[in-house]
Structure formats: C-alpha cells, structure tokens
Design a protein around this motif. Structure first.
Motif, short mmCIF file in Angstrom:
data_model
loop_
_atom_site.label_atom_id
_atom_site.label_comp_id
_atom_site.label_asym_id
_atom_site.label_seq_id
_atom_site.Cartn_x
_atom_site.Cartn_y
_atom_site.Cartn_z
N UNK A 88 0.84 -1.20 0.00
CA UNK A 88 0.00 0.00 0.00
C UNK A 88 0.88 1.25 0.00
N UNK A 89 0.49 2.22 -0.79
CA UNK A 89 1.23 3.48 -0.85
C UNK A 89 0.66 4.45 0.18
N UNK A 90 1.53 4.98 1.04
CA UNK A 90 1.10 5.91 2.07
C UNK A 90 2.00 7.15 2.03
N UNK A 91 1.44 8.31 2.35
CA UNK A 91 2.27 9.52 2.40
C UNK A 91 3.15 9.51 3.65
N UNK A 92 4.34 10.04 3.54
CA UNK A 92 5.24 10.13 4.69
C UNK A 92 5.84 11.52 4.79
N UNK A 93 6.25 11.87 6.01
CA UNK A 93 6.94 13.13 6.28
C UNK A 93 8.16 12.82 7.13
N UNK A 94 9.31 13.31 6.72
CA UNK A 94 10.54 13.11 7.48
C UNK A 94 10.97 14.43 8.10
#
Length: 248
Positions: A88-94
C-alpha cells in the motif's frame, strides 16, 4: 439535467490518508506503525533527500517500528514523500534533526610527556554530520590513571578500614589519587567545517603538574561534535647515583 442525474447521490470527496511522520537524525529516523502482518520489501522516496533504506520490524505488543535512513549530510528540515508498505502506498513526512558529528584522523592521540609540559597535535577532521561544525576556542578535560579503579578496590578490601571510615570512604580516597588533573586544550586556529567536507586543526595540550612519573593516564578531548581519546604516558623518573656509590 436528466431525472437520473438529479436522483444520483453526490459523491463525497475521498479522505486523504494521514502521513506517517518520521523523526530523528538522518541515519535514524523512526516512526511507530499500527499492527500489520509480516511486511516485506518496504521502500520510500522523499522530495529533496536521498533515501537509503526503509525497514519495518515488529516490537513488543501490536505496534511495528519503521526506521528510515537517508543521506547523513541531509540538512535539517521537513521532507515529504511516499512509502510502499505491505503493497500500500502511504504519504510520509521526514522531520530531520540537526546532528553535529566529526571523525578524526588519527582517531586517538597518544603522547609521552613530562608533567606541566605542552604538546602539539595535528588532526584532520571530516564532517560526517548534517550541520556545519565549529571547532575553536579552549577547553579542559580530566585525566585518570587507568589502574586507579583496580587499586582503589584493592585498598578498600585489603584490610579493615581506619576507625571512623567505611570501605567506600577508603575506595573514594584512593581513587582520588588516580586523578591526574585537568588538561588545558587550545585550538590554535578555528575551523568551520561544512557537512561532507574536511579540515585540519592544530591542538595544543598543556599537561597538569600532578602527573606521576611512570604513570599512564587517559582522557578525551571533546569539541564541536567530536570526541578524541587521549592517552598520556609519563616517563619514569631518572635514578640518581651519588659519587660515593659510583666509586664502589
């Protein structure tokens, strides 16, 4: 508008998935994920940052720990992208934190010198962090005789302590004797080193007077993201021979 179109319910806008937020230094960004199966082949991309690896591992309980590693010299800041976990493609923030880190060559300093003398050391420093490192000024660090703890233990256990003192008192008193004093360290010329770059510094060490002949002392110089172990060996005292003894 046709009657069928008028009867069709309005479509609700699709809710956006909440991003997975990673926090930490570039080589150890971490986040907790909800329970899942056995994730394999997780991968990620970030805009403006080079991703090295994304690993997802189970922890105690139902949660999973996700560890994201990006280039060590990535500047502090917030980077957005996507990850594929369990297909599944999920948004991420680093959210990348600043980390000052220097590597030195040589890695450690070892000198033989007398008490109260000065010693000059040349070091080459490589900035392996993600913020500029400023190496300058003066500082101090302690020296300790490496055999001090063993001797202090022996002194505390070898016989009954004096009246009015416990074994811990004897231990601490004896351990204090292994303290070689403070080394005054001075960087002769300041060096500001950018991430991924190297520079050289000249370090002057002024040794304390209380060092004992024949002793071997250890400490560490720390400045601007670096820690360099320092070992000082004090030469044995020269034996003096009287004329009368020499005549014999």
């Amino acid at each position: 508008m046709s009657p069928a179109a008028r009867r069709a319910p309005a479509r609700k806008p699709k809710a956006k998935a909440e991003p997975v937020v990673f926090r930490g230094p570039p080589d150890r960004l971490a986040s907790l994920l909800p329970a899942m199966g056995a994730p394999e082949g997780a991968e990620a991309t970030l805009k403006g940052a080079e991703v090295r690896t994304l690993a997802v591992r189970p922890t105690e309980g139902d949660a999973h720990k996700a560890t994201l590693k990006i280039s060590k010299t990535t500047p502090p800041g917030t980077y957005k992208g996507t990850a594929v976990i369990e297909g599944k493609e999920v948004p991420i923030v680093a959210e990348v934190e600043g980390r000052a880190r220097l590597d030195a060559h040589p890695r450690r300093v070892a000198v033989e010198a007398k008490p109260g003398t000065r010693h000059t050391v040349e070091l080459t420093l490589l900035n392996t962090g993600n913020v500029p490192c400023d190496v300058s000024g003066t500082s101090t660090f302690c020296l300790f005789d490496g055999r001090g703890i063993e001797h202090a233990v022996w002194a505390a256990l070898e016989k009954e302590p004096p009246k009015g003192k416990g074994r811990m008192d004897v231990f601490l008193d004896d351990l204090a004797g292994s303290h070689g004093g403070l080394v005054a360290a001075k960087v002769e010329k300041a060096a500001k080193i950018a991430p991924g770059e190297s520079g050289s510094v000249t370090l002057t060490l002024r040794l304390p007077e209380r060092l004992q002949a024949g002793g071997a002392y250890s400490g560490a110089w720390e400045a601007g993201g670096i820690r360099v172990p320092v070992r000082i060996k004090v030469p044995e005292a020269k034996k003096t021979t009287t004329r009368k003894a020499a005549a014999r």
